[in-house]
Design a protein around this motif. Structure first.
Motif, short mmCIF file in Angstrom:
data_model
loop_
_atom_site.label_atom_id
_atom_site.label_comp_id
_atom_site.label_asym_id
_atom_site.label_seq_id
_atom_site.Cartn_x
_atom_site.Cartn_y
_atom_site.Cartn_z
N LEU A 227 0.81 -1.22 0.00
CA LEU A 227 0.00 0.00 0.00
C LEU A 227 0.84 1.27 0.00
O LEU A 227 0.31 2.36 -0.23
N ARG B 283 -1.19 2.74 -6.67
CA ARG B 283 -2.03 1.64 -7.15
C ARG B 283 -1.56 1.12 -8.50
O ARG B 283 -1.52 -0.09 -8.74
N LYS B 284 -1.19 2.00 -9.39
CA LYS B 284 -0.79 1.60 -10.74
C LYS B 284 0.49 0.77 -10.75
O LYS B 284 0.76 0.06 -11.70
N ARG C 246 1.18 -1.53 -8.40
CA ARG C 246 0.96 -2.77 -7.66
C ARG C 246 0.45 -3.88 -8.56
O ARG C 246 -0.35 -3.65 -9.45
N TYR D 241 0.48 -8.28 -2.79
CA TYR D 241 -0.30 -8.41 -1.56
C TYR D 241 0.00 -9.72 -0.82
O TYR D 241 -0.63 -10.02 0.18
N ASP E 258 -6.60 -7.42 -4.65
CA ASP E 258 -6.46 -6.66 -5.88
C ASP E 258 -7.82 -6.35 -6.52
O ASP E 258 -7.95 -5.42 -7.30
N GLU F 118 -11.06 -1.60 -4.46
CA GLU F 118 -10.54 -0.24 -4.55
C GLU F 118 -9.71 0.03 -3.30
O GLU F 118 -9.88 -0.63 -2.27
N ASP F 119 -8.85 1.04 -3.36
CA ASP F 119 -7.97 1.33 -2.23
C ASP F 119 -8.72 1.65 -0.94
O ASP F 119 -8.27 1.27 0.15
#
Length: 170
Positions: free
Chosen positions: A72, A76-77, A79, A84, A91, A94-95
């Protein structure tokens, strides 16, 4: 001042297990843990297997939590699901949802670490996995996100209803 040694601080010797201290050693192991010094000087611990499994499960969840925390920290782009760790199912979210999961699992791990039951963490993970599975279905995701309306659907006739067939007159 002299330090008082309790039986919990005691380190047993192999010869103690052949004598009268065997029952005390086992009782301590059943209660929490008992220490034994092997003949080569290693310290060994005896405890209930369920307790060891609990400690190992809490450790595994804590490591997974730290892996999630590291993931985290990246945008996001950048990951991938594998970032995880064992919680790759995240995945699908959403965050904001992942942050909610992070708080919930943190609380569950802390609770598990303070006791002898890690099943609340397992239940929480199961619930989030089921939600991720649902969100992985594009149609279900459209419905849940509100991007679908009644006009997007058509009614299908029930194929199980019997159709009239002409009878052979004869």
């Amino acid at each position: 001042m002299t330090a008082v040694t309790t039986t919990k601080d005691r380190i047993y010797q192999p010869s103690d297990l052949a004598g009268n201290h065997r029952k005390t050693f086992i009782a301590e192991a059943l209660d929490s843990q008992a220490r034994l010094r092997s003949t080569d000087g290693e310290s060994l611990i005896m405890m209930r297997e369920a307790r060891l499994e609990h400690v190992a499960a809490v450790r595994d969840h804590a490591v997974a939590y730290l892996t999630l925390d590291m993931a985290l920290r990246r945008p996001r782009k950048q990951r991938r699901p594998g970032d995880y760790g064992p919680w790759a199912f995240l995945d699908a979210f959403e965050d904001e949802d992942i942050e909610e999961f992070q708080q919930e699992v943190n609380d569950a791990i802390v609770l598990a670490a303070s006791g002898r039951d890690h099943s609340p963490v397992e239940r929480l993970l199961h619930e989030w996995r089921m939600s991720a599975e649902t969100l992985s279905d594009p149609v279900a995701r459209e419905i849940l996100d509100g991007r679908s309306s009644d006009e997007d659907w058509v009614e299908v006739e029930d194929a199980a209803e019997p159709h009239e067939t002409p009878q052979n007159e004869g």
